[in-house]
Design an enzyme around this catalytic site. Sequence first.
Site, PDB file in Angstrom:
ATOM      1  N   CYS A  14       0.809  -1.271   0.034  1.00 57.29           N
ATOM      2  CA  CYS A  14       0.049  -0.030  -0.006  1.00 57.29           C
ATOM      3  C   CYS A  14       0.930   1.215   0.156  1.00 57.29           C
ATOM      4  O   CYS A  14       0.339   2.325  -0.077  1.00 57.29           O
ATOM      5  CB  CYS A  14      -0.711  -0.078   1.334  1.00 57.29           C
ATOM      6  SG  CYS A  14      -2.148  -1.322   0.910  1.00 57.29           S
ATOM      7  N   LYS A  17       0.575   3.303  -3.204  1.00 57.43           N
ATOM      8  CA  LYS A  17      -0.561   3.957  -3.682  1.00 57.43           C
ATOM      9  C   LYS A  17      -0.783   5.621  -3.726  1.00 57.43           C
ATOM     10  O   LYS A  17       0.315   5.976  -3.025  1.00 57.43           O
ATOM     11  CB  LYS A  17      -1.792   3.468  -2.503  1.00 57.43           C
ATOM     12  CG  LYS A  17      -2.178   2.003  -2.618  1.00 57.43           C
ATOM     13  CD  LYS A  17      -3.376   1.778  -1.787  1.00 57.43           C
ATOM     14  CE  LYS A  17      -3.547   0.322  -1.742  1.00 57.43           C
ATOM     15  NZ  LYS A  17      -4.825   0.011  -1.069  1.00 57.43           N
ATOM     16  N   ASP A  47     -15.645   4.973   0.690  1.00 56.08           N
ATOM     17  CA  ASP A  47     -15.456   3.689   1.344  1.00 56.08           C
ATOM     18  C   ASP A  47     -14.709   2.688   0.658  1.00 56.08           C
ATOM     19  O   ASP A  47     -13.918   2.819  -0.608  1.00 56.08           O
ATOM     20  CB  ASP A  47     -16.913   3.156   1.313  1.00 56.08           C
ATOM     21  CG  ASP A  47     -17.637   3.484   2.624  1.00 56.08           C
ATOM     22  OD1 ASP A  47     -17.496   3.220   3.628  1.00 56.08           O
ATOM     23  OD2 ASP A  47     -18.602   4.463   2.462  1.00 56.08           O
ATOM     24  N   GLY A 135      -9.027 -13.990 -14.653  1.00 57.29           N
ATOM     25  CA  GLY A 135      -8.478 -12.732 -14.192  1.00 57.29           C
ATOM     26  C   GLY A 135      -8.089 -12.128 -15.473  1.00 57.29           C
ATOM     27  O   GLY A 135      -8.444 -12.495 -16.518  1.00 57.29           O
ATOM     28  N   HIS A 136      -7.107 -11.353 -15.618  1.00 56.89           N
ATOM     29  CA  HIS A 136      -6.640 -10.514 -16.647  1.00 56.89           C
ATOM     30  C   HIS A 136      -5.118 -10.121 -16.561  1.00 56.89           C
ATOM     31  O   HIS A 136      -4.533 -10.089 -15.253  1.00 56.89           O
ATOM     32  CB  HIS A 136      -7.408  -9.344 -16.862  1.00 56.89           C
ATOM     33  CG  HIS A 136      -6.837  -8.488 -18.070  1.00 56.89           C
ATOM     34  ND1 HIS A 136      -7.197  -9.131 -19.353  1.00 56.89           N
ATOM     35  CD2 HIS A 136      -6.190  -7.251 -18.272  1.00 56.89           C
ATOM     36  CE1 HIS A 136      -6.740  -8.330 -20.308  1.00 56.89           C
ATOM     37  NE2 HIS A 136      -6.080  -7.040 -19.645  1.00 56.89           N
TER      38      HIS A 136
END
Length: 348
Positions: A14, A17, A47, A135-136
């Site tokens: 994270c 980000k 949220d 998925g991709h």
Amino acid sequence: MKEDEILFCRSGGCTAKLGAAALSHVLEKLPKGPADPSLLVGYDSHDDAAVYQISDDTAIVHTLDFFPPMVSDPYLFGQIAAVNALSDIYAMGGQAKTALNIVCFPESTDLNILGRILQGGSEKVREAGACLAGGHSINDTDIKYGLSVTGTVNPSRIWTNTGARPGDVLILCKKLGTGILCAAQRAGAAAEKEMTEVYRSMTMLNREAAQAAGGYKIHACTDVTGFGLLGHLHEMMGGRCSCRISYAAVPKFKRAELFAGEFLITGGAVKNRNYAERFVTFEDTITPAQQEVLYDTQTAGGLLFSVAGEDAQALLTELYSARYPARIIGSAGERRQNPKEEIQVTGS
């Protein structure tokens, strides 16, 4: 650590980000489009996931999360990335049902590494009781992995991250300091034993925490991740409440404060401070290193509950039984007029 391992985990989780300030600047300018009454939680909130109602007693929860590696072990990275993505479903009070892989991977790199990443993610999806449905993938210069997860929730029992009320008690389920400890590990300062505890925390699903909280009055919930504890607390207060937290009560990894004092911090934590410090007042006894622990970017962090005061102790007992190092860290109160006092941090 080998050179290729350093490249593999140079800046991930994270920490990678975008900061809250940059995101807000862009998102507030986007056209919103016509309102849909079935979209119960969407673009007009901050949220953890979107919620769309499909019947009187069922709503779909959608979330998406991926990032570069923060650890050198591909299998462990896959587990952590999956846990982090699944947590957004639990933070809304939902149950995970299906997941899709999202992969960026350089074809010139050993494909066995990709296999180990996907294996780690798949095992955590199965542990969550969900189905991995596909998925991709993209050929990219850097490795990134995560999941798009779909879950369900009763529309009358959705937890948002902005519903805190005066009198609520704040409970944090996991220890802080994952960003700091991963930075220390990359610098060769963190011992393998303490990193084992960090990895155990980051690979622990928040499912049981959400299940334990299901029987209590939860007014707000979020998982503490990229914006750090203080950034997520600011969102939880929602401009309607203020809160007081005790640094001594906050669960944290043993040497997180020590490493923060040695400037083993992340760029994500710097962005968190720049964004959230205008809402925070620290007691004089709180050191800069202690402040850094509270701003630290978390990966696969714990759920943060704003729970009715009368339910707090019973919920805490259930969380202990589910083996979370949960602690009551403070309480919410009436909104203060001075924005700087929205979050007050005391030493004890």
